[in-house]
Design an enzyme around this catalytic site. Structure first.
Site, PDB file in Angstrom:
ATOM      1  N   ASP A 104     -94.355   0.173 -33.100  1.00 14.69           N
ATOM      2  CA  ASP A 104     -94.115   0.819 -34.394  1.00 14.69           C
ATOM      3  C   ASP A 104     -92.751   0.329 -34.907  1.00 14.69           C
ATOM      4  O   ASP A 104     -92.651  -0.748 -35.484  1.00 14.69           O
ATOM      5  CB  ASP A 104     -94.173   2.332 -34.138  1.00 14.69           C
ATOM      6  CG  ASP A 104     -94.079   3.175 -35.380  1.00 14.69           C
ATOM      7  OD1 ASP A 104     -94.350   2.671 -36.473  1.00 14.69           O
ATOM      8  OD2 ASP A 104     -93.737   4.373 -35.272  1.00 14.69           O
ATOM      9  N   GLY A 106     -90.425  -0.715 -32.989  1.00 10.61           N
ATOM     10  CA  GLY A 106     -90.008  -1.779 -32.081  1.00 10.61           C
ATOM     11  C   GLY A 106     -88.883  -1.359 -31.145  1.00 10.61           C
ATOM     12  O   GLY A 106     -88.471  -2.123 -30.266  1.00 10.61           O
ATOM     13  N   THR A 108     -88.838   1.006 -28.747  1.00 13.72           N
ATOM     14  CA  THR A 108     -89.288   1.196 -27.359  1.00 13.72           C
ATOM     15  C   THR A 108     -89.462  -0.152 -26.672  1.00 13.72           C
ATOM     16  O   THR A 108     -88.989  -0.366 -25.545  1.00 13.72           O
ATOM     17  CB  THR A 108     -90.623   1.965 -27.333  1.00 13.72           C
ATOM     18  OG1 THR A 108     -90.466   3.178 -28.054  1.00 13.72           O
ATOM     19  CG2 THR A 108     -91.063   2.256 -25.920  1.00 13.72           C
ATOM     20  N   LEU A 109     -90.128  -1.069 -27.351  1.00 16.15           N
ATOM     21  CA  LEU A 109     -90.395  -2.371 -26.735  1.00 16.15           C
ATOM     22  C   LEU A 109     -89.099  -3.166 -26.549  1.00 16.15           C
ATOM     23  O   LEU A 109     -88.944  -3.869 -25.539  1.00 16.15           O
ATOM     24  CB  LEU A 109     -91.395  -3.165 -27.586  1.00 16.15           C
ATOM     25  CG  LEU A 109     -91.834  -4.493 -27.005  1.00 16.15           C
ATOM     26  CD1 LEU A 109     -92.417  -4.341 -25.599  1.00 16.15           C
ATOM     27  CD2 LEU A 109     -92.854  -5.182 -27.913  1.00 16.15           C
ATOM     28  N   ARG A 166    -106.269  12.028 -26.354  1.00 17.22           N
ATOM     29  CA  ARG A 166    -106.243  10.704 -25.707  1.00 17.22           C
ATOM     30  C   ARG A 166    -107.652  10.251 -25.334  1.00 17.22           C
ATOM     31  O   ARG A 166    -107.922   9.071 -25.226  1.00 17.22           O
ATOM     32  CB  ARG A 166    -105.385  10.735 -24.432  1.00 17.22           C
ATOM     33  CG  ARG A 166    -103.904  10.976 -24.685  1.00 17.22           C
ATOM     34  CD  ARG A 166    -103.112  10.738 -23.410  1.00 17.22           C
ATOM     35  NE  ARG A 166    -101.780  11.324 -23.456  1.00 17.22           N
ATOM     36  CZ  ARG A 166    -100.722  10.759 -24.019  1.00 17.22           C
ATOM     37  NH1 ARG A 166    -100.840   9.586 -24.589  1.00 17.22           N
ATOM     38  NH2 ARG A 166     -99.556  11.364 -24.016  1.00 17.22           N
TER      39      ARG A 166
HETATM   40  P1  IMP Z   1     -91.674   2.482 -31.407  1.00 15.93           P
HETATM   41  O1  IMP Z   1     -90.527   2.614 -30.437  1.00 15.93           O
HETATM   42  O2  IMP Z   1     -91.306   3.108 -32.742  1.00 15.93           O
HETATM   43  O3  IMP Z   1     -92.198   1.096 -31.569  1.00 15.93           O
HETATM   44  O4  IMP Z   1     -92.815   3.440 -30.889  1.00 15.93           O
HETATM   45  C1  IMP Z   1     -93.705   3.111 -29.949  1.00 15.93           C
HETATM   46  C2  IMP Z   1     -94.314   4.362 -29.345  1.00 15.93           C
HETATM   47  O5  IMP Z   1     -94.377   5.468 -30.268  1.00 15.93           O
HETATM   48  C3  IMP Z   1     -95.747   4.086 -28.983  1.00 15.93           C
HETATM   49  O6  IMP Z   1     -95.825   3.525 -27.691  1.00 15.93           O
HETATM   50  C4  IMP Z   1     -96.377   5.448 -29.083  1.00 15.93           C
HETATM   51  O7  IMP Z   1     -96.216   6.157 -27.875  1.00 15.93           O
HETATM   52  C5  IMP Z   1     -95.594   6.155 -30.158  1.00 15.93           C
HETATM   53  N1  IMP Z   1     -96.307   6.093 -31.449  1.00 15.93           N
HETATM   54  C6  IMP Z   1     -95.954   5.373 -32.530  1.00 15.93           C
HETATM   55  N2  IMP Z   1     -96.835   5.553 -33.540  1.00 15.93           N
HETATM   56  C7  IMP Z   1     -97.777   6.416 -33.059  1.00 15.93           C
HETATM   57  C8  IMP Z   1     -98.986   6.986 -33.634  1.00 15.93           C
HETATM   58  O8  IMP Z   1     -99.395   6.729 -34.788  1.00 15.93           O
HETATM   59  N3  IMP Z   1     -99.700   7.817 -32.834  1.00 15.93           N
HETATM   60  C9  IMP Z   1     -99.328   8.111 -31.555  1.00 15.93           C
HETATM   61  N4  IMP Z   1     -98.210   7.606 -30.989  1.00 15.93           N
HETATM   62  C10 IMP Z   1     -97.445   6.760 -31.739  1.00 15.93           C
END
Ligand code: IMP
Length: 195
Positions: A104, A106, A108-109, A166
């Site tokens: 989303d 980025g 977390t990754l 889930r």
């Molecule tokens: P990021 O750090 O913003 O890229 O978020 C990644 C994590 O956010 C994903 O691995 C999900 O666990 C959670 N996430 C982001 N968007 C969604 C969504 O639309 N539904 C459920 N979980 C989400």
């Protein structure tokens, strides 16, 4: 159910086709390459995807899991994350494939790549089921993606809302999260009335 509450974004048959394609692409990348391939599932969201993906990759590989959370409890929030459950194996010299449910912002990754990259893997690549590219805050390499998604909240096929959904077999888009928050337990019955 009104069309504005929730819709099937990617049906289970389309998910299956997409996961098979990803499995073939990943296998092509590592076929004949020396060294162990490790799929690293990011709990809990990627568990369902990983279970299907691993069986679509015709290679010898191992599977491990990592679980992270932000200090605020929401991994998509501040990006300040910590490891809740670490890998059980040493990944140094191995070909690591991070298996994500959604990329989303980025954040977390980016954290995961930094943490796992410091452990000297031979290679470090990522496969994500869903790419919400329009919401990216940090550019992050993504070698394989299943589906591009719009900026809507998604659930099902491993993705949750407050821990539930889930087990929903399709990917569901919920533009109206406020309504879901009011009636969190009614969605499955309304989407799958015959089940
Ligand atoms: P990021 O750090 O913003 O890229 O978020 C990644 C994590 O956010 C994903 O691995 C999900 O666990 C959670 N996430 C982001 N968007 C969604 C969504 O639309 N539904 C459920 N979980 C989400």
């Amino acid at each position: 159910m009104s069309a504005s509450f929730a819709q099937v974004l990617v049906a289970r048959e389309e998910i299956e086709t997409g996961v098979s394609r990803l499995g073939r692409e990943i296998a092509e990348t590592y076929r004949g390459v020396p060294g162990e391939v490790v799929l690293v599932g990011v709990l809990k969201g990627s568990a369902v995807f990983l279970a299907d993906l691993a069986r679509a990759i015709p290679l010898d590989l191992t599977i491990d899991f990592i679980s992270i959370s932000s200090y605020g409890g929401d991994a998509s929030g501040s990006g300040v994350v910590r490891i809740v459950k670490d890998l059980e194996q040493d990944i140094s010299g191995k070909h690591v494939v991070v298996v994500e449910d959604i990329v989303d912002t980025g954040l977390t990754l980016t954290y995961l790549r930094k943490t796992l990259g410091a452990r000297s893997p031979a290679t470090l690549r990522t496969v994500t089921l869903i790419d919400k590219a329009a919401r990216r805050l940090l550019p992050v390499p993504l070698e394989w993606r299943g589906f591009e998604a719009p900026d809507a909240f998604l659930l099902g096929y491993g993705l949750d809302y407050r821990g539930i959904y889930r087990n929903v077999p399709d990917l569901i888009a919920v533009p109206d999260v406020a309504r879901l928050a009011l009636h969190p337990r009614s969605l499955v019955e309304e989407l799958y009335p015959a089940q």
